[in-house]
Motif scaffolding. Structure first.
Motif, PDB file in Angstrom:
ATOM      1  N   ASP A  94     -25.805  48.178  24.514  1.00 34.79           N
ATOM      2  CA  ASP A  94     -26.886  48.189  25.499  1.00 34.79           C
ATOM      3  C   ASP A  94     -26.341  48.351  26.905  1.00 34.79           C
ATOM      4  N   ASP A 117     -28.055  57.665  27.909  1.00 37.96           N
ATOM      5  CA  ASP A 117     -28.852  56.574  28.479  1.00 37.96           C
ATOM      6  C   ASP A 117     -28.152  55.217  28.506  1.00 37.96           C
ATOM      7  N   PRO A 140     -26.383  52.335  29.926  1.00 39.31           N
ATOM      8  CA  PRO A 140     -26.050  51.915  31.290  1.00 39.31           C
ATOM      9  C   PRO A 140     -24.564  51.592  31.418  1.00 39.31           C
ATOM     10  N   ASP A 164     -24.088  53.273  36.726  1.00 36.33           N
ATOM     11  CA  ASP A 164     -25.292  52.687  37.295  1.00 36.33           C
ATOM     12  C   ASP A 164     -24.969  51.728  38.430  1.00 36.33           C
ATOM     13  N   ARG A 198     -33.381  47.016  34.731  1.00 31.98           N
ATOM     14  CA  ARG A 198     -33.729  48.355  35.141  1.00 31.98           C
ATOM     15  C   ARG A 198     -33.979  49.253  33.925  1.00 31.98           C
ATOM     16  N   THR A 199     -33.094  49.175  32.944  1.00 26.85           N
ATOM     17  CA  THR A 199     -33.260  50.050  31.780  1.00 26.85           C
ATOM     18  C   THR A 199     -34.428  49.586  30.914  1.00 26.85           C
ATOM     19  N   LYS A 200     -34.674  48.285  30.938  1.00 28.37           N
ATOM     20  CA  LYS A 200     -35.794  47.767  30.162  1.00 28.37           C
ATOM     21  C   LYS A 200     -37.131  48.234  30.723  1.00 28.37           C
ATOM     22  N   MET A 206     -37.869  51.104  31.600  1.00 30.19           N
ATOM     23  CA  MET A 206     -38.101  52.511  31.350  1.00 30.19           C
ATOM     24  C   MET A 206     -38.646  52.698  29.930  1.00 30.19           C
ATOM     25  N   THR A 256     -35.052  51.719  40.736  1.00 35.52           N
ATOM     26  CA  THR A 256     -33.965  51.745  39.759  1.00 35.52           C
ATOM     27  C   THR A 256     -32.763  50.910  40.225  1.00 35.52           C
TER      28      THR A 256
END
Ligand code: CA
Length: 229
Positions: free
Chosen positions: A48, A76, A78, A100, A122-124, A126, A168
């Protein structure tokens, strides 16, 4: 389970220390001493988040970060780069490595954990279509469209880019110079007060939707996007 973290770092004591800290925090932790070791681990079970040291024997972290970004399967994931003081060049600072975020050694575990949480958050935010949303404010980087409750918010391209950068990179203060580099680009000559002008416009755009408070002024430093007061 908080998430799976893979650390690529050639210094064993750092691997040991971070492994201990991250597992104690509830993360699933795996480690690799170089890119060659990391590759099968990523292919086998996608992490992740990747903590990637800059200076590694063999392929260095910067080149590896680029490779990860160029591969559709890993694009994708991070990445937080670990750098030593002195390696912290404009390249890392501008994050044009595809990372990132970055953190400079020696760092406190508290700071690293905060960065990890911010990047994960941040990735969550999206969704599968790449739409980023925070508290009902949604941004689509493909169409440059901002919506609130499916209603389209009128926004100029510069304000969009500014909001996109903020959303972001939440909960972190950026100076006017950093915002210029990130939003306007490093090769553009714009005065720092231009940033203030666009911040004002962005707040005005968000005001009718009650989101202007997310863009916070940090006195004598710069600006921050925050969902906290
Ligand atoms: Ca190293």
């Amino acid at each position: 389970m908080k998430g799976k973290i893979l650390l690529v770092e050639d210094e064993a004591p750092i691997r040991e220390m971070l492994g201990y800290t991250l597992m104690k925090e509830g993360y699933t932790f795996r480690e690799a001493a170089d890119v060659e070791e990391a590759r099968p681990l990523i292919a086998d079970d996608r992490p992740d988040l990747l903590l990637l040291d800059w200076m590694l024997p063999g392929m260095n972290g910067v080149d590896y970060a680029r490779r990860i970004r160029n591969n559709p399967d890993t694009r994708d994931i991070p990445i937080i780069m670990l750098t030593a003081r002195g390696e912290e060049t404009d390249k890392v600072r501008g994050l044009d490595t595809g990372a990132d975020d970055y953190i400079t050694k020696p760092f406190s575990t508290r700071e690293l954990l905060a960065r990890i949480r911010a990047v994960m958050r941040r990735t969550k935010n999206m969704d599968a279509e790449g739409i980023i949303s925070v508290k009902g404010l949604a941004l689509d980087p493909e169409t440059f469209r901002v919506t609130v409750d499916e209603k389209i918010v009128e926004i100029s391209p510069t304000e969009f880019r500014l909001l996109h950068f903020f959303i972001t990179h939440p909960e972190r203060v950026y100076t006017r110079g950093q915002l210029l580099d990130q939003v306007w680009g490093q090769n553009v000559y714009v005065e720092e007060r231009t940033v203030d002008v666009h911040i004002r416009r962005l707040r005005k755009t968000l005001e009718p939707y009650n989101y202007s408070h997310l863009i916070q002024t940090v006195r004598s430093v710069g600006y921050r996007f925050s969902t906290k007061k």
